[in-house]
Design a protein around this motif. Structure first.
Motif, PDB file in Angstrom:
ATOM      1  N   ILE A   1       1.120   1.944 -14.334  1.00 32.83           N
ATOM      2  CA  ILE A   1       0.578   2.656 -13.172  1.00 32.83           C
ATOM      3  C   ILE A   1      -0.207   1.705 -12.276  1.00 32.83           C
ATOM      4  CG2 ILE A   1      -1.019   4.464 -12.440  1.00 32.83           C
ATOM      5  CD1 ILE A   1      -0.282   6.036 -14.900  1.00 32.83           C
ATOM      6  N   THR A   2      -1.005   0.812 -12.877  1.00 32.49           N
ATOM      7  CA  THR A   2      -1.796  -0.135 -12.091  1.00 32.49           C
ATOM      8  C   THR A   2      -0.893  -1.064 -11.298  1.00 32.49           C
ATOM      9  OG1 THR A   2      -3.543  -0.065 -13.766  1.00 32.49           O
ATOM     10  CG2 THR A   2      -3.586  -1.894 -12.207  1.00 32.49           C
ATOM     11  N   ALA A   3       0.186  -1.530 -11.913  1.00 30.76           N
ATOM     12  CA  ALA A   3       1.120  -2.412 -11.207  1.00 30.76           C
ATOM     13  C   ALA A   3       1.767  -1.686 -10.026  1.00 30.76           C
ATOM     14  CB  ALA A   3       2.192  -2.918 -12.175  1.00 30.76           C
ATOM     15  N   ILE A   4       2.148  -0.432 -10.231  1.00 34.60           N
ATOM     16  CA  ILE A   4       2.754   0.338  -9.132  1.00 34.60           C
ATOM     17  C   ILE A   4       1.774   0.515  -7.990  1.00 34.60           C
ATOM     18  CG2 ILE A   4       3.599   2.625  -8.506  1.00 34.60           C
ATOM     19  CD1 ILE A   4       4.950   2.824 -11.167  1.00 34.60           C
ATOM     20  N   ILE A   5       0.524   0.818  -8.305  1.00 32.51           N
ATOM     21  CA  ILE A   5      -0.492   1.042  -7.265  1.00 32.51           C
ATOM     22  C   ILE A   5      -0.698  -0.211  -6.428  1.00 32.51           C
ATOM     23  CG2 ILE A   5      -2.968   1.413  -6.906  1.00 32.51           C
ATOM     24  CD1 ILE A   5      -2.888   3.413  -9.212  1.00 32.51           C
ATOM     25  N   PHE A   6      -0.873  -1.362  -7.077  1.00 35.07           N
ATOM     26  CA  PHE A   6      -1.177  -2.586  -6.338  1.00 35.07           C
ATOM     27  C   PHE A   6       0.038  -3.115  -5.574  1.00 35.07           C
ATOM     28  CE2 PHE A   6      -4.964  -2.504  -8.865  1.00 35.07           C
ATOM     29  CZ  PHE A   6      -5.904  -3.187  -8.117  1.00 35.07           C
ATOM     30  N   VAL A   7       1.219  -2.949  -6.137  1.00 33.19           N
ATOM     31  CA  VAL A   7       2.417  -3.396  -5.427  1.00 33.19           C
ATOM     32  C   VAL A   7       2.706  -2.478  -4.242  1.00 33.19           C
ATOM     33  CG1 VAL A   7       4.912  -3.712  -5.608  1.00 33.19           C
ATOM     34  CG2 VAL A   7       3.419  -4.526  -7.440  1.00 33.19           C
ATOM     35  N   ALA A   8       2.613  -1.166  -4.432  1.00 30.95           N
ATOM     36  CA  ALA A   8       2.883  -0.226  -3.342  1.00 30.95           C
ATOM     37  C   ALA A   8       1.866  -0.364  -2.225  1.00 30.95           C
ATOM     38  CB  ALA A   8       2.886   1.204  -3.878  1.00 30.95           C
ATOM     39  N   ALA A   9       0.610  -0.674  -2.556  1.00 28.60           N
ATOM     40  CA  ALA A   9      -0.424  -0.812  -1.527  1.00 28.60           C
ATOM     41  C   ALA A   9      -0.152  -1.978  -0.587  1.00 28.60           C
ATOM     42  CB  ALA A   9      -1.791  -0.979  -2.192  1.00 28.60           C
ATOM     43  N   LEU A  10       0.614  -2.961  -1.044  1.00 30.22           N
ATOM     44  CA  LEU A  10       0.936  -4.101  -0.188  1.00 30.22           C
ATOM     45  C   LEU A  10       1.815  -3.707   0.987  1.00 30.22           C
ATOM     46  CD1 LEU A  10       1.694  -6.803  -2.938  1.00 30.22           C
ATOM     47  CD2 LEU A  10      -0.390  -6.564  -1.563  1.00 30.22           C
ATOM     48  N   PHE A  11       2.562  -2.631   0.848  1.00 28.73           N
ATOM     49  CA  PHE A  11       3.506  -2.206   1.886  1.00 28.73           C
ATOM     50  C   PHE A  11       2.948  -1.088   2.764  1.00 28.73           C
ATOM     51  CE2 PHE A  11       5.925  -3.895  -1.679  1.00 28.73           C
ATOM     52  CZ  PHE A  11       6.761  -4.810  -1.054  1.00 28.73           C
ATOM     53  N   ILE A  12       1.701  -0.732   2.562  1.00 29.65           N
ATOM     54  CA  ILE A  12       1.074   0.323   3.363  1.00 29.65           C
ATOM     55  C   ILE A  12       0.208  -0.318   4.435  1.00 29.65           C
ATOM     56  CG2 ILE A  12      -0.474   2.316   3.328  1.00 29.65           C
ATOM     57  CD1 ILE A  12       0.335   2.781   0.434  1.00 29.65           C
ATOM     58  N   LYS A  13       0.473   0.011   5.681  1.00 28.30           N
ATOM     59  CA  LYS A  13      -0.269  -0.570   6.794  1.00 28.30           C
ATOM     60  C   LYS A  13      -1.576   0.187   7.015  1.00 28.30           C
ATOM     61  CE  LYS A  13       4.036  -1.919   9.106  1.00 28.30           C
ATOM     62  NZ  LYS A  13       4.849  -1.792  10.339  1.00 28.30           N
ATOM     63  N   ARG A  14      -2.525  -0.488   7.617  1.00 28.56           N
ATOM     64  CA  ARG A  14      -3.822   0.120   7.853  1.00 28.56           C
ATOM     65  C   ARG A  14      -3.726   1.328   8.792  1.00 28.56           C
ATOM     66  NH1 ARG A  14      -9.118  -0.808   7.162  1.00 28.56           N
ATOM     67  NH2 ARG A  14     -10.569  -0.111   8.772  1.00 28.56           N
TER      68      ARG A  14
ATOM     69  N   ILE B   1      -0.942  11.783   2.123  1.00 31.51           N
ATOM     70  CA  ILE B   1      -1.802  11.771   0.944  1.00 31.51           C
ATOM     71  C   ILE B   1      -1.319  10.750  -0.079  1.00 31.51           C
ATOM     72  CG2 ILE B   1      -2.611  13.135  -1.012  1.00 31.51           C
ATOM     73  CD1 ILE B   1      -4.006  13.794   1.575  1.00 31.51           C
ATOM     74  N   LEU B   2      -0.011  10.585  -0.211  1.00 28.98           N
ATOM     75  CA  LEU B   2       0.515   9.628  -1.175  1.00 28.98           C
ATOM     76  C   LEU B   2       0.065   8.205  -0.827  1.00 28.98           C
ATOM     77  CD1 LEU B   2       2.245   9.006  -3.634  1.00 28.98           C
ATOM     78  CD2 LEU B   2       4.248   8.906  -2.115  1.00 28.98           C
ATOM     79  N   LYS B   3       0.198   7.837   0.445  1.00 34.57           N
ATOM     80  CA  LYS B   3      -0.241   6.507   0.874  1.00 34.57           C
ATOM     81  C   LYS B   3      -1.758   6.391   0.784  1.00 34.57           C
ATOM     82  CE  LYS B   3       3.627   5.804   4.075  1.00 34.57           C
ATOM     83  NZ  LYS B   3       4.019   5.556   5.492  1.00 34.57           N
ATOM     84  N   LEU B   4      -2.439   7.453   1.168  1.00 36.22           N
ATOM     85  CA  LEU B   4      -3.901   7.433   1.138  1.00 36.22           C
ATOM     86  C   LEU B   4      -4.417   7.287  -0.295  1.00 36.22           C
ATOM     87  CD1 LEU B   4      -6.089   7.677   3.352  1.00 36.22           C
ATOM     88  CD2 LEU B   4      -6.274  10.095   2.772  1.00 36.22           C
ATOM     89  N   ALA B   5      -3.814   8.032  -1.227  1.00 30.87           N
ATOM     90  CA  ALA B   5      -4.240   7.961  -2.619  1.00 30.87           C
ATOM     91  C   ALA B   5      -3.923   6.597  -3.237  1.00 30.87           C
ATOM     92  CB  ALA B   5      -3.571   9.070  -3.430  1.00 30.87           C
ATOM     93  N   THR B   6      -2.818   5.995  -2.835  1.00 25.97           N
ATOM     94  CA  THR B   6      -2.441   4.675  -3.346  1.00 25.97           C
ATOM     95  C   THR B   6      -3.454   3.616  -2.926  1.00 25.97           C
ATOM     96  OG1 THR B   6      -0.090   5.256  -3.294  1.00 25.97           O
ATOM     97  CG2 THR B   6      -0.647   2.921  -3.396  1.00 25.97           C
ATOM     98  N   VAL B   7      -3.801   3.600  -1.640  1.00 29.26           N
ATOM     99  CA  VAL B   7      -4.777   2.630  -1.142  1.00 29.26           C
ATOM    100  C   VAL B   7      -6.161   2.925  -1.726  1.00 29.26           C
ATOM    101  CG1 VAL B   7      -5.895   1.704   0.921  1.00 29.26           C
ATOM    102  CG2 VAL B   7      -3.466   2.247   0.961  1.00 29.26           C
ATOM    103  N   ALA B   8      -6.514   4.203  -1.828  1.00 28.23           N
ATOM    104  CA  ALA B   8      -7.810   4.573  -2.383  1.00 28.23           C
ATOM    105  C   ALA B   8      -7.934   4.126  -3.837  1.00 28.23           C
ATOM    106  CB  ALA B   8      -8.006   6.083  -2.280  1.00 28.23           C
ATOM    107  N   ALA B   9      -6.878   4.331  -4.623  1.00 25.87           N
ATOM    108  CA  ALA B   9      -6.902   3.893  -6.019  1.00 25.87           C
ATOM    109  C   ALA B   9      -6.994   2.380  -6.110  1.00 25.87           C
ATOM    110  CB  ALA B   9      -5.651   4.395  -6.743  1.00 25.87           C
ATOM    111  N   ARG B  10      -6.271   1.685  -5.234  1.00 26.18           N
ATOM    112  CA  ARG B  10      -6.353   0.222  -5.227  1.00 26.18           C
ATOM    113  C   ARG B  10      -7.773  -0.256  -4.957  1.00 26.18           C
ATOM    114  NH1 ARG B  10      -4.483  -3.149  -0.879  1.00 26.18           N
ATOM    115  NH2 ARG B  10      -5.804  -1.753   0.340  1.00 26.18           N
TER     116      ARG B  10
END
Length: 320
Positions: free
Chosen positions: A62-75, A106-115
């Protein structure tokens, strides 16, 4: 009666030659059987505990998915306001988990928030362990008046309301960021770790291997960091796991109250803060439930892993 001379010689030779015995050094027996290495102890414990093994694999995944997915989310995805997409339900217009009051996915927001929350908790844990281990090892090894004065300071700091002090400091700083929050949480959170490491160091400092090193002329700091510290590794690893979970909770609580990360920077606490609105809490649960699920899952997994690590630390401490 006359005996055969060859037989007599063989009997005499067997009587004179002592039985050969193999002497095994005590340190080898202690290292391999009584006190297994930390790596072997951890591997054995996680192999035996299937629940801890599953929790560790799931946590890493789960941690790997969060940090990798957050790289592709723009501010702009979690900063820009989209009124037309406000409070969309899950799976509506391509938003798997719906949107919030600003139209943010929410999915993108939760991903960045968790990161962000995991990053803060990770660095705070690392810095606290560095300060706490160094302070506890040095004071526990040398003792003396400095140890007495230093521990009275630690006792005083541990009774202070840490969260209230963090809130005050965050309010006083004119402009702060994630690293400012990490620094504040670190400087106010390492006192209990010092007490724990010092207590174990006092025990280790009186063991025979430390006395032998002192007798042979080994330097104090070499004894502290090359001989005593490795024997505390299992305790430090177990403590770091529980500390990591506690730091996630502290950062989430601060952000929930509005004193965590700056405005515009997502955190699990800021997502949970949406539940303070009665209408959002009951009619739009998709806004805050993902953050609550992430916190719950991480807390459960870390506690399961922490219990396994604690058992390893207790076993090694009991064996000495």
């Amino acid at each position: 009666m006359t005996l055969n001379t060859k037989q007599d010689a063989a009997v005499i030779a067997d009587a004179e030659i002592p039985e050969q015995t193999t002497v095994v050094p005590e340190n080898i027996v202690e290292d391999e059987t009584i006190q297994p290495s930390l790596k072997k102890a951890l591997l054995r414990e996680f192999t035996k505990d299937q629940g801890a093994q599953f929790a560790l694999i799931l946590l890493v995944f789960i941690t790997a998915i969060i940090f990798v997915a957050a790289l592709f989310i723009k501010r702009v995805d979690f900063v820009d306001v989209r009124i037309m997409d406000q409070y969309l339900a899950p799976f509506q217009d391509g938003h798997i988990l719906g949107t919030d009051n600003g139209g943010h996915d929410i999915l993108k927001l939760a991903t960045v928030a968790a990161r962000n929350s995991l990053t803060i908790a990770f660095f705070v844990t690392i810095f606290i362990l560095l300060l706490g281990a160094a302070g506890g090892l040095i004071t526990g090894y040398f003792g003396g008046k400095f140890d007495v004065i230093f521990m009275r300071f630690i006792d005083f700091m541990t009774i202070l309301p840490i969260m209230m002090i963090i809130i005050v400091l965050v309010t006083l700083i004119p402009s702060y960021d994630m690293w400012s929050l990490i620094l504040i949480m670190t400087l106010l959170g390492w006192f209990n770790t010092v007490r724990l490491i010092r207590a174990r160091t006092l025990v280790e400092a009186n063991r025979d291997y430390v006395k032998a090193s002192k007798t042979s002329g080994t330097g104090d700091f070499k004894i502290i960091f090359r001989e005593i510290l490795p024997n505390l590794s299992s305790l430090i690893i177990a403590e770091s796991t529980l500390m990591f979970a506690g730091n996630i909770g502290l950062e989430t609580a601060l952000s929930f109250l509005g004193f965590g990360l700056p405005a515009g920077t997502p955190s699990l606490g800021t997502l949970l803060n949406a539940a303070t609105d009665p209408e959002t809490m009951t009619d739009k649960p998709w806004v805050w439930v993902p953050a609550a699920v992430i916190i719950l899952v991480y807390t459960i997994m870390i506690m399961i892993i922490g219990q396994a690590l604690r058992r390893v630390a207790d076993q090694r401490q009991a064996l000495g």
